[in-house]
Design a protein around this motif. Structure first.
Motif, short mmCIF file in Angstrom:
data_model
loop_
_atom_site.label_atom_id
_atom_site.label_comp_id
_atom_site.label_asym_id
_atom_site.label_seq_id
_atom_site.Cartn_x
_atom_site.Cartn_y
_atom_site.Cartn_z
N VAL A 91 1.06 -0.36 -0.08
CA VAL A 91 0.49 0.28 0.29
C VAL A 91 0.63 1.12 -0.42
CG1 VAL A 91 -1.74 1.61 1.36
CG2 VAL A 91 -2.04 -0.83 1.22
N LEU A 94 2.25 2.11 -3.43
CA LEU A 94 0.84 1.82 -4.52
C LEU A 94 0.51 3.41 -3.79
CD1 LEU A 94 -0.68 0.85 -6.86
CD2 LEU A 94 -2.37 0.49 -5.07
N SER A 95 0.50 3.65 -3.01
CA SER A 95 0.28 5.64 -2.20
C SER A 95 1.06 6.70 -3.10
CB SER A 95 0.54 5.62 -1.10
OG SER A 95 -0.08 6.77 -0.77
N TRP A 170 -6.00 7.03 -6.07
CA TRP A 170 -4.52 7.33 -5.18
C TRP A 170 -4.66 7.46 -3.48
CZ3 TRP A 170 -4.45 12.00 -2.71
CH2 TRP A 170 -2.95 12.07 -1.64
N PRO A 173 -6.01 4.19 -0.68
CA PRO A 173 -4.11 3.72 -0.51
C PRO A 173 -3.77 4.92 0.31
CG PRO A 173 -4.38 3.34 -2.97
CD PRO A 173 -5.47 3.89 -2.87
N SER A 174 -3.87 5.96 -0.33
CA SER A 174 -3.52 6.80 1.03
C SER A 174 -3.53 7.63 2.32
CB SER A 174 -3.50 8.34 0.08
OG SER A 174 -2.56 9.29 0.79
N ILE A 176 -4.97 4.67 3.86
CA ILE A 176 -4.94 3.36 3.87
C ILE A 176 -4.27 3.16 4.94
CG2 ILE A 176 -5.15 0.98 4.41
CD1 ILE A 176 -8.56 1.59 3.88
N ASN A 177 -2.92 3.51 3.85
CA ASN A 177 -1.78 3.90 4.20
C ASN A 177 -1.48 4.39 5.77
OD1 ASN A 177 1.52 3.23 4.25
ND2 ASN A 177 1.43 5.55 4.21
N THR A 203 8.49 -2.51 0.01
CA THR A 203 8.23 -1.74 -1.08
C THR A 203 9.24 -1.47 -2.05
OG1 THR A 203 7.39 -0.78 1.19
CG2 THR A 203 7.79 1.24 -0.36
#
Length: 338
Positions: A91, A94-95, A170, A173-174, A176-177, A203
């Motif tokens: 995540v 991905l973010s 975006w 994921p941002s 959730i991160n 990562t």
């Protein structure tokens, strides 16, 4: 530092909410200058590759700390399944990757609106996943802050269908991160550095997969010399400090507070340009900045006057977890050192 519990207590004692958020604020402003130097004067226009270098250097620095026994001990592997660590590492990459694509294909105004959308997404996600409730007063204040930041910073809203889809993709994921970083530290004995040590290789792996897809071609033709290498290395050091300070802030406060800190950084940078460099954002933007700062100040006031409640909840969770661990291992007669 020899047990995860002792390392966690030491982090909480040394790096409280004010220290952690101040550290993150200073580093975040500094890395903006460093990255402008790298992408502007040096001409290294490969954002995903730069992020890959940041995380690779961070992992090497943590390996050095580990070699000298300075890296905090991680909790036992059975306390946190590998799937949770893998999800956090994935995540995170991905973010960052989607943020770079969004900035490339959207106007600054639309990109900023997407960043503002992270705040209600975190509140909604924490309610749905963690059953965490936010008081009506805080919801109203967060709305005022988001509106003030929007008025202050959103000057253009050029719409691009692909860019809009990326921006929307975006946001989740941002959010959730940030939630995962905060929740894993506050409900377990993870410290910021120990969690970074476990997730950074994951990562880096995802960044290596994303780099050919997201970065423009020509990275192997880049001219590596002493000046460019030094600038990129300095940027990577700030990248490590940013990741560490962000993890500390999320562990000491909450995902929502960290987003508000990010909006505060945006306003301060805008006002700094107005005061120091004679930029002219206009009276409407200045009014929006003033409203946002007032809202942030009141939100901080509310959090400072209710730390005991959140601290008590975290202590209760940790105490229950310790009792359960003690019951499960009563037959081993093991005494943990502190």
């Amino acid at each position: 530092m020899h047990t995860s519990e002792g390392a966690k207590r030491q982090q909480q004692r040394i790096c409280g909410p004010v220290v952690a958020m101040s550290f993150n604020f200073v580093v975040a402003v500094s890395i903006i200058m460093a990255n402008k130097l790298v992408m502007g004067r040096v001409g290294f226009n490969y954002p995903v590759a730069l992020s890959l270098i940041h995380y690779a250097v961070a992992w090497l620095l943590m390996a050095l700390l580990r070699a000298f026994s300075l890296l905090p001990v991680a909790p036992p592997s059975k306390s946190t399944p590998f799937s949770s660590l893998f999800l956090l590492g994935a995540v995170m990459s991905l973010s960052t990757g989607l943020a770079n694509i969004s900035l490339k294909h959207n106007s600054i105004g639309f990109y900023q609106m997407a960043k503002i959308a992270v705040t209600p997404t975190i509140v909604l996600a924490e309610f749905m996943i963690l059953k965490k409730r936010v008081s009506l007063k805080k919801v109203i204040i967060l709305g005022v802050v988001s509106a003030g930041v929007a008025v202050a910073t959103v000057t253009d809203l050029e719409f691009n269908l692909f860019g809009a889809c990326v921006a929307l993709a975006w946001v989740v994921p941002s959010a959730i991160n940030k939630i995962l970083w905060s929740n894993m530290q506050q409900t377990s004995n993870w410290t910021a550095l120990a969690l970074m040590w476990k997730t950074t290789p994951i990562t880096v792996f995802f960044f290596m997969a994303l780099m050919p897809l997201l970065d423009p071609p020509g990275i192997f033709a880049f001219s590596w010399n002493l000046n460019s290498t030094s600038a990129i290395f300095i940027s990577a050091i700030f990248g490590f400090l940013l990741q560490w300070s962000g993890a500390l802030a999320l562990g000491a406060t909450s995902a929502t507070s960290h987003v508000v800190l990010g909006q505060f950084k945006t306003i301060v940078i805008m006002l700094g340009g107005y005061i120091l460099f004679n930029s002219d954002p206009g009276p409407v933007s200045l009014c929006g900045a003033f409203v946002a700062l007032c809202g942030m100040s009141y939100y901080t006031y509310l959090n400072l006057h209710s730390p005991m409640e959140s601290g008590a909840q975290t202590s209760k969770l940790l105490k229950l977890k310790t009792i359960e661990d003690g019951e499960n291992h009563a037959d081993t007669k093991t005494v943990d050192s502190v």
